[in-house]
Write an enzyme that holds these catalytic residues in place. Structure first.
Site, PDB file in Angstrom:
ATOM      1  N   GLU A 369       3.510 -20.478 -40.707  1.00 32.91           N
ATOM      2  CA  GLU A 369       3.665 -20.387 -39.242  1.00 32.91           C
ATOM      3  C   GLU A 369       4.882 -19.548 -38.868  1.00 32.91           C
ATOM      4  O   GLU A 369       5.622 -19.857 -37.938  1.00 32.91           O
ATOM      5  CB  GLU A 369       3.663 -21.768 -38.594  1.00 32.91           C
TER       6      GLU A 369
HETATM    7  N1  CAA Z   1       4.481 -15.725 -25.938  1.00 36.13           N
HETATM    8  C1  CAA Z   1       3.670 -14.880 -25.259  1.00 36.13           C
HETATM    9  N2  CAA Z   1       3.648 -13.543 -25.493  1.00 36.13           N
HETATM   10  C2  CAA Z   1       4.472 -13.068 -26.427  1.00 36.13           C
HETATM   11  C3  CAA Z   1       5.341 -13.879 -27.165  1.00 36.13           C
HETATM   12  C4  CAA Z   1       5.332 -15.264 -26.882  1.00 36.13           C
HETATM   13  N3  CAA Z   1       6.132 -16.112 -27.541  1.00 36.13           N
HETATM   14  N4  CAA Z   1       6.036 -13.132 -28.042  1.00 36.13           N
HETATM   15  C5  CAA Z   1       5.627 -11.868 -27.856  1.00 36.13           C
HETATM   16  N5  CAA Z   1       4.680 -11.822 -26.884  1.00 36.13           N
HETATM   17  C6  CAA Z   1       4.002 -10.643 -26.350  1.00 36.13           C
HETATM   18  C7  CAA Z   1       5.058  -9.647 -25.840  1.00 36.13           C
HETATM   19  O1  CAA Z   1       5.375  -9.892 -24.489  1.00 36.13           O
HETATM   20  C8  CAA Z   1       4.352  -8.346 -26.023  1.00 36.13           C
HETATM   21  O2  CAA Z   1       3.461  -8.159 -24.961  1.00 36.13           O
HETATM   22  P1  CAA Z   1       3.094  -6.701 -24.409  1.00 36.13           P
HETATM   23  O3  CAA Z   1       2.405  -5.971 -25.532  1.00 36.13           O
HETATM   24  O4  CAA Z   1       2.201  -6.949 -23.253  1.00 36.13           O
HETATM   25  O5  CAA Z   1       4.398  -6.052 -24.065  1.00 36.13           O
HETATM   26  C9  CAA Z   1       3.529  -8.529 -27.276  1.00 36.13           C
HETATM   27  O6  CAA Z   1       3.362  -9.947 -27.420  1.00 36.13           O
HETATM   28  C10 CAA Z   1       4.184  -7.968 -28.526  1.00 36.13           C
HETATM   29  O7  CAA Z   1       5.464  -8.601 -28.663  1.00 36.13           O
HETATM   30  P2  CAA Z   1       6.526  -8.102 -29.751  1.00 36.13           P
HETATM   31  O8  CAA Z   1       6.758  -6.624 -29.556  1.00 36.13           O
HETATM   32  O9  CAA Z   1       7.704  -8.994 -29.693  1.00 36.13           O
HETATM   33  O10 CAA Z   1       5.709  -8.305 -31.111  1.00 36.13           O
HETATM   34  P3  CAA Z   1       6.063  -7.877 -32.599  1.00 36.13           P
HETATM   35  O11 CAA Z   1       4.948  -7.070 -33.118  1.00 36.13           O
HETATM   36  O12 CAA Z   1       7.446  -7.294 -32.669  1.00 36.13           O
HETATM   37  O13 CAA Z   1       6.005  -9.282 -33.373  1.00 36.13           O
HETATM   38  C11 CAA Z   1       6.843 -11.367 -34.245  1.00 36.13           C
HETATM   39  C12 CAA Z   1       6.858 -10.331 -33.095  1.00 36.13           C
HETATM   40  C13 CAA Z   1       7.721 -12.504 -33.707  1.00 36.13           C
HETATM   41  C14 CAA Z   1       7.428 -10.838 -35.526  1.00 36.13           C
HETATM   42  C15 CAA Z   1       5.391 -11.886 -34.444  1.00 36.13           C
HETATM   43  O14 CAA Z   1       4.567 -10.884 -35.033  1.00 36.13           O
HETATM   44  C16 CAA Z   1       5.328 -13.131 -35.324  1.00 36.13           C
HETATM   45  O15 CAA Z   1       5.523 -14.247 -34.831  1.00 36.13           O
HETATM   46  N6  CAA Z   1       5.037 -12.965 -36.634  1.00 36.13           N
HETATM   47  C17 CAA Z   1       4.772 -14.114 -37.518  1.00 36.13           C
HETATM   48  C18 CAA Z   1       3.332 -14.515 -37.411  1.00 36.13           C
HETATM   49  C19 CAA Z   1       3.089 -15.923 -37.896  1.00 36.13           C
HETATM   50  O16 CAA Z   1       3.788 -16.853 -37.541  1.00 36.13           O
HETATM   51  N7  CAA Z   1       2.040 -16.093 -38.701  1.00 36.13           N
HETATM   52  C20 CAA Z   1       1.665 -17.355 -39.211  1.00 36.13           C
HETATM   53  C21 CAA Z   1       0.196 -17.625 -38.955  1.00 36.13           C
HETATM   54  S1  CAA Z   1      -0.353 -19.292 -39.150  1.00 36.13           S
HETATM   55  C22 CAA Z   1      -0.049 -19.723 -40.758  1.00 36.13           C
HETATM   56  O17 CAA Z   1       1.030 -19.612 -41.216  1.00 36.13           O
HETATM   57  C23 CAA Z   1      -1.126 -20.323 -41.611  1.00 36.13           C
HETATM   58  C24 CAA Z   1      -1.563 -21.653 -41.210  1.00 36.13           C
HETATM   59  O18 CAA Z   1      -2.763 -21.887 -41.058  1.00 36.13           O
HETATM   60  C25 CAA Z   1      -0.608 -22.803 -41.096  1.00 36.13           C
END
Ligand code: CAA
Length: 416
Positions: A369
């Site tokens: 996550e």
């Molecule tokens: N809420 C709503 N919108 C959001 C947001 C939030 N918290 N964070 C970003 N956004 C929106 C932004 O406003 C932006 O919108 P626009 O395109 O309209 O401007 C868009 O999303 C892109 O935002 P960023 O430029 O900040 O995105 P990024 O590409 O730089 O990525 C990141 C940010 C925090 C690194 C994100 O990619 C991330 O959280 N990565 C990790 C993913 C993750 O947690 N994966 C785990 C999956 S589940 C798992 O682990 C397996 C399981 O089954 C348990």
């Protein structure tokens, strides 16, 4: 040997959720945890336990058959289940991770159709975002959903699908418009057995071994328009991010539960173990160590509760607090479970004793996550936005029409 919550800090509803989860854990989980870890068999008997104690309703809104207990009650239940078995804690929590996208972004019809069976425990749900080449950089996913006259055709794969194969429903993120990057991502609701949807390879994991983690594949998988989450294309990435903001405190609660479970066992062991003519627990070095472990666990717990309460009260900018809770609780769990193994000495390194499983289960909480490096990135970006006098900071990111007008630190190429 049992940890006692500070009941004055919790409501009657909170205490009731906690008590039901504790009883369920002691009857249906703890006695079988070692066996599930050894055989990696799915704990269907304990799923029946969750139903008997009505724990699937906890986070689902009341209007859709749930108890409306929000993130805090979810965290209380996850913590108690994880105290008995970290794997079972996440097996339960991923049902919230899978259903938050519907709660946050589903149409009224989709909520009506998909949420009540989850609340009743009739259907399990999983969350499909990550792919082989898209982990921390979630926006780079390649699974494709092509628009057709009668719906969408999905092609591509997913990785690290927790509860894969066991779950009946899958929230799946795919690109409906690759030219728009993250803004071209949409979410779909797909049931197991849907033509073209294949449950792939199962991973052989270090810990949380009772939970199946699978690859998923979509091969010309045609889904109807009613399966497009929210009925709108291009809202998938923001939906996934907002979902993770709500779900990360539950991973943190899993970590707190694991750590508390390990500390409970370590104290009991050190109390009974005699060396140099006295109980190991009576040595000052042991007293200082357990004091440090307990203090960090309590700090992590209160941070989890704060993040959960903020989410339930609709507070703004909660992604930072959710990320803080996950970083602090999971790092605490790794440290506490490692020290608990140390307190068991040679026996701690042996599978005859329950403690080494806690250390193996704890490790994943620093990874999934969103790795803890990604959490620090989320926190750092929030602090950067707050450092400028930008009124947009006061609104949730999802509500903004444009990106914040400040330099954004680059994503680190780390972890999943
Ligand atoms: N809420 C709503 N919108 C959001 C947001 C939030 N918290 N964070 C970003 N956004 C929106 C932004 O406003 C932006 O919108 P626009 O395109 O309209 O401007 C868009 O999303 C892109 O935002 P960023 O430029 O900040 O995105 P990024 O590409 O730089 O990525 C990141 C940010 C925090 C690194 C994100 O990619 C991330 O959280 N990565 C990790 C993913 C993750 O947690 N994966 C785990 C999956 S589940 C798992 O682990 C397996 C399981 O089954 C348990």
């Amino acid at each position: 040997m049992s940890y006692r919550p500070i009941s004055e800090l919790l409501t009657a509803e909170n205490l009731d959720t906690l008590a039901r989860a504790r009883e369920c854990a002691e009857k249906f989980v703890r006695p079988f945890a070692a066996e599930w870890d050894r055989t990696a068999e799915y704990p269907w008997s304990a799923i029946e336990g969750l139903k008997r104690y009505d724990l699937f309703r906890v986070w689902i809104p009341k209007e859709y058959g749930g108890a409306g207990g929000g993130v805090l009650n979810l965290c209380l239940a996850v913590e108690e289940l994880s105290r008995a078995c970290g794997g079972f804690g996440v097996l339960y929590a991923v049902n919230a991770l899978g259903s938050f996208p519907i709660i946050l972004g589903g149409t009224p019809e989709q909520k009506e159709a998909w949420l009540p069976p989850i609340a009743a425990g009739e259907k399990l749900i999983a969350f499909g975002l990550s792919e082989k080449k898209s982990g921390s950089d979630a926006g780079s996913l390649r699974c494709r959903a092509e628009k057709k006259a009668d719906g969408y055709t999905l092609n591509g794969t997913k990785k690290w699908n927790t509860n894969g194969g066991a779950a009946d429903i899958y929230t799946v993120y795919a690109s409906t418009d690759p030219s728009r990057g993250g803004r071209g991502i949409s979410a779909f609701l797909i049931e197991k057995g849907h033509p073209g949807f294949v449950i792939g390879k199962r991973e052989d994991l270090m810990g949380i071994r009772c939970v199946p983690v699978h690859e998923l594949a979509f091969e010309d998988c045609l889904v109807g328009r009613h399966q497009l989450l929210g009925g709108r294309e291009g809202h998938g990435f923001a939906n996934a991010m907002a979902t993770l903001d709500r779900a990360r405190p539950a991973v943190a609660a899993q970590a707190v539960g694991l750590a508390q479970g390990a500390l409970d066992l370590a104290i009991a062991y050190a109390r009974d173990r005699q060396q140099f003519g006295q109980s190991v627990l009576s040595f000052q070095a042991t007293q200082f160590l357990i004091a440090e472990m307990a203090t960090r666990i309590e700090a992590a717990r209160q941070l989890v509760y704060a993040a959960a309460r903020a989410l339930d009260l609709g507070a703004r900018n909660v992604g930072k607090l959710a990320a803080m809770s996950k970083v602090f609780a999971s790092d605490t769990a790794m440290e506490v479970t490692t020290n608990a193994v140390q307190l068991f000495g040679g026996y701690g390194y042996c599978r005859d004793y329950p403690i080494e499983k806690y250390m193996r289960d704890a490790k994943i909480t620093q990874i999934y996550e969103g790795t803890n490096q990604v959490q620090r990135l989320v926190i750092g970006r929030a602090l950067t936005r707050e450092s400028v006098d930008d009124p947009k900071v006061e609104r949730p990111v999802a509500d903004r029409e444009e990106a914040p007008d400040v330099a954004t630190p680059p994503t680190m190429p780390v972890g999943a």
